[in-house]
Write a protein that holds these residues in place. Structure first.
Motif, PDB file in Angstrom:
ATOM      1  N   ILE A 241       1.005  -1.286   0.248  1.00 53.50           N
ATOM      2  CA  ILE A 241      -0.107   0.031  -0.060  1.00 53.50           C
ATOM      3  C   ILE A 241       1.028   1.357   0.148  1.00 53.50           C
ATOM      4  CG2 ILE A 241      -1.733   1.416   1.568  1.00 53.50           C
ATOM      5  CD1 ILE A 241      -2.916  -1.243   2.183  1.00 53.50           C
ATOM      6  N   LEU A 242       1.964   1.156   0.769  1.00 53.31           N
ATOM      7  CA  LEU A 242       2.740   2.448   1.081  1.00 53.31           C
ATOM      8  C   LEU A 242       3.492   2.833  -0.504  1.00 53.31           C
ATOM      9  CD1 LEU A 242       4.570   1.837   4.458  1.00 53.31           C
ATOM     10  CD2 LEU A 242       2.691   3.588   3.940  1.00 53.31           C
ATOM     11  N   ARG A 243       3.835   1.487  -1.112  1.00 53.31           N
ATOM     12  CA  ARG A 243       4.319   1.494  -2.388  1.00 53.31           C
ATOM     13  C   ARG A 243       3.220   2.216  -3.406  1.00 53.31           C
ATOM     14  NH1 ARG A 243       4.642  -1.855  -6.863  1.00 53.31           N
ATOM     15  NH2 ARG A 243       6.546  -1.249  -8.070  1.00 53.31           N
ATOM     16  N   ALA A 244       2.213   1.774  -3.425  1.00 51.99           N
ATOM     17  CA  ALA A 244       1.225   2.312  -4.504  1.00 51.99           C
ATOM     18  C   ALA A 244       1.001   3.733  -4.111  1.00 51.99           C
ATOM     19  CB  ALA A 244       0.031   1.488  -4.065  1.00 51.99           C
ATOM     20  N   ARG A 245       0.760   4.069  -2.838  1.00 53.38           N
ATOM     21  CA  ARG A 245       0.484   5.609  -2.447  1.00 53.38           C
ATOM     22  C   ARG A 245       1.827   6.624  -3.037  1.00 53.38           C
ATOM     23  NH1 ARG A 245      -3.914   5.046   0.438  1.00 53.38           N
ATOM     24  NH2 ARG A 245      -3.961   3.610   2.422  1.00 53.38           N
ATOM     25  N   ARG A 246       2.951   6.035  -2.810  1.00 54.40           N
ATOM     26  CA  ARG A 246       4.230   6.579  -3.370  1.00 54.40           C
ATOM     27  C   ARG A 246       4.196   6.682  -4.904  1.00 54.40           C
ATOM     28  NH1 ARG A 246       7.150   3.422   0.127  1.00 54.40           N
ATOM     29  NH2 ARG A 246       7.887   2.152  -1.349  1.00 54.40           N
ATOM     30  N   GLY A 247       3.152   6.253  -5.551  1.00 55.91           N
ATOM     31  CA  GLY A 247       3.182   6.369  -7.041  1.00 55.91           C
ATOM     32  C   GLY A 247       3.815   5.185  -7.658  1.00 55.91           C
ATOM     33  N   GLU A 248       4.187   4.391  -7.031  1.00 55.83           N
ATOM     34  CA  GLU A 248       5.324   3.241  -7.856  1.00 55.83           C
ATOM     35  C   GLU A 248       4.396   2.099  -8.281  1.00 55.83           C
ATOM     36  OE1 GLU A 248       8.465   2.200  -4.880  1.00 55.83           O
ATOM     37  OE2 GLU A 248       8.479   4.482  -4.299  1.00 55.83           O
ATOM     38  N   GLY A 249       3.139   2.048  -8.209  1.00 53.56           N
ATOM     39  CA  GLY A 249       2.359   1.182  -8.869  1.00 53.56           C
ATOM     40  C   GLY A 249       1.842  -0.161  -8.083  1.00 53.56           C
ATOM     41  N   PRO A 250       1.427  -0.972  -8.730  1.00 51.78           N
ATOM     42  CA  PRO A 250       0.782  -2.271  -7.999  1.00 51.78           C
ATOM     43  C   PRO A 250       1.631  -3.548  -7.655  1.00 51.78           C
ATOM     44  CG  PRO A 250       0.587  -2.765 -10.558  1.00 51.78           C
ATOM     45  CD  PRO A 250       1.406  -1.237 -10.396  1.00 51.78           C
ATOM     46  N   THR A 251       0.966  -4.189  -6.887  1.00 48.71           N
ATOM     47  CA  THR A 251       1.840  -5.332  -6.178  1.00 48.71           C
ATOM     48  C   THR A 251       1.006  -6.320  -6.220  1.00 48.71           C
ATOM     49  OG1 THR A 251       3.130  -3.941  -4.687  1.00 48.71           O
ATOM     50  CG2 THR A 251       3.213  -6.258  -4.263  1.00 48.71           C
ATOM     51  N   LEU A 252       1.427  -7.636  -6.456  1.00 54.41           N
ATOM     52  CA  LEU A 252       0.689  -8.979  -6.444  1.00 54.41           C
ATOM     53  C   LEU A 252       1.131  -9.529  -5.154  1.00 54.41           C
ATOM     54  CD1 LEU A 252      -0.940 -11.351  -7.471  1.00 54.41           C
ATOM     55  CD2 LEU A 252       1.069 -12.266  -8.647  1.00 54.41           C
TER      56      LEU A 252
END
Ligand SMILES: Cc1ncc(C[n+]2csc(CCOP(=O)(O)OP(=O)(O)O)c2C)c(N)n1
Length: 370
Positions: A241-252
């Motif tokens: 989630i932190l990654r997504a909020r930083r604008g770095e995209g999705p994670t599986l």
């Protein structure tokens, strides 16, 4: 290949981690445990309701409580949830009222969609909990679209979608993963690998050994997480989630777990898997594992366990009593909430039923424009 696999894990196999993960307090840990207990009690009671013929269908999440509550605790209220039929604990933690959920099971007059959905297909717009679809995989592309909208609007929200190992064989999984990675959509793909798609074991579902490896092909990070270790699930989800909020995209995130009960109230798992296999996984019950951790942290007592179980049971009894006392939806509601306007064909049908009810002649008899 043996059906019984070791649990590959980001943390430990036998015991959960002993430190409190960042972002959580001891109070949160107790809340998490209580939410797991509530989810299990809900499942057990709902199965009984189905067996007693009081509701028509149920799909449980026995054994998958850590996947649900671990992810749910990492989300914020502004985030969007696109779940499958197997995450009642996520809906409850998000704040969907228990009464609303039970009303869905009974399809009564207070049910939000007035009986138009199957039981266990909850919806709650106010809590960003989107209507569940029976059609496997559809929620994946809905979540990606929603995540893209959040990104365009710059509102800092992420979308999470839950689907099973069987769901990874759907077209929507491929389209969703590709689009999300290409567009860097703030989307978390929570793949709950409970090792079965009804009676099909995951080994027959895919050519890959580890489902999380599929992420690489789309160009996004993918992790396999011990889905029975709630703290591992929480940590992995929080990082995604932190990654997504930083604008770095999705994670599986492949949350590896086991569907300890039947697929739904309609099947008998003893027809397609061994007792030994189920027993192996029952020894890794996520609730028992977390209880062990809480005990070591001096956050669990027998008396508290009794209190929260009794509280859960009382809440359920009350909600069921109310849901059962409510009438069925009025037949006229059949035509509501399907289209934003009522198409002529439906208006005609409604008129015919009205006429029939009042003993008048049918005006549109024989017309079946569909
Ligand atoms: C497109 C589609 N195909 C088949 C079905 C029938 N069906 C309902 S549930 C299910 C199994 C799904 O398994 P999985 O995605 O692993 O999720 P789980 O039920 O194990 O949580 C299937 C095949 C369906 N609902 N939709």
């Amino acid at each position: 290949m043996s059906m019984i696999q070791e649990v590959p894990t980001m943390t430990t196999k036998e015991k959960p981690q002993r430190a409190i993960p960042e972002g959580l307090t001891p109070f949160d840990l107790k809340q998490m445990y209580e939410a797991m207990i509530m989810t299990r009690e809900y499942d057990e009671r709902c199965f009984k309701l189905q067996r007693q013929g009081r509701i028509g269908f149920y799909a449980g999440s026995f054994g998958e409580e850590a996947c649900q509550i671990g992810t749910a605790f990492a989300l914020e209220q502004k985030d969007w949830i696109f779940s499958s039929y197997r995450q009642p604990g996520v809906a409850m933690h998000r704040g969907v009222p228990l009464q609303t959920m039970v009303n869905n099971l009974f399809g009564n007059a207070e049910d939000i969609v007035q009986g138009k959905q199957m039981p266990v297909h909850y919806t709650h717009k106010a809590h960003h909990f989107l209507s569940i679809s029976s059609v496997i995989g559809t929620q994946v592309i809905q979540a990606v679209g929603c995540a893209m909208a959040a990104k365009v609007k710059k509102d800092d929200a992420v979308a999470i979608t839950y689907f099973g190992d069987g769901g990874t064989s759907s077209n929507d999984f491929h389209s969703g993963m590709n689009f999300a990675a290409a567009m860097k959509a703030p989307c978390i793909f929570a793949l709950v690998n409970n090792q079965y798609a009804i009676s099909i074991p995951v080994q027959k579902q895919t050519g890959v050994e580890v489902l999380a490896d599929k992420a690489k092909a789309y160009g996004m990070p993918g992790f396999q997480v011990d889905g029975n270790d709630i703290l591992a699930v929480y940590k992995a989800t929080r990082e995604a989630i932190l990654r997504a909020r930083r604008g770095e995209g999705p994670t599986l995130l492949e949350l590896k777990t086991y569907r300890a009960g039947p697929h739904s109230s309609s099947d008998d798992p003893s027809r397609y898997r061994s007792k030994e296999e189920t027993e192996y996984w029952l020894k890794r019950d996520p609730i028992a594992l977390f209880r062990e951790y809480l005990t070591e942290m001096e956050l669990w007592t027998e008396a508290w366990e009794t209190e929260i179980r009794e509280n859960a049971q009382a809440r359920l009894s009350e909600a069921i009593k109310i849901a059962e006392s409510l009438p069925q939806p009025a037949w006229e509601t059949l035509f509501d909430d399907v289209y934003s306007y009522v198409p002529q064909a439906l208006a005609d049908q409604k008129e015919d039923i009205l006429a029939h009810e009042s003993g008048l002649e049918l005006t549109n008899e024989g017309e079946f424009p569909l």
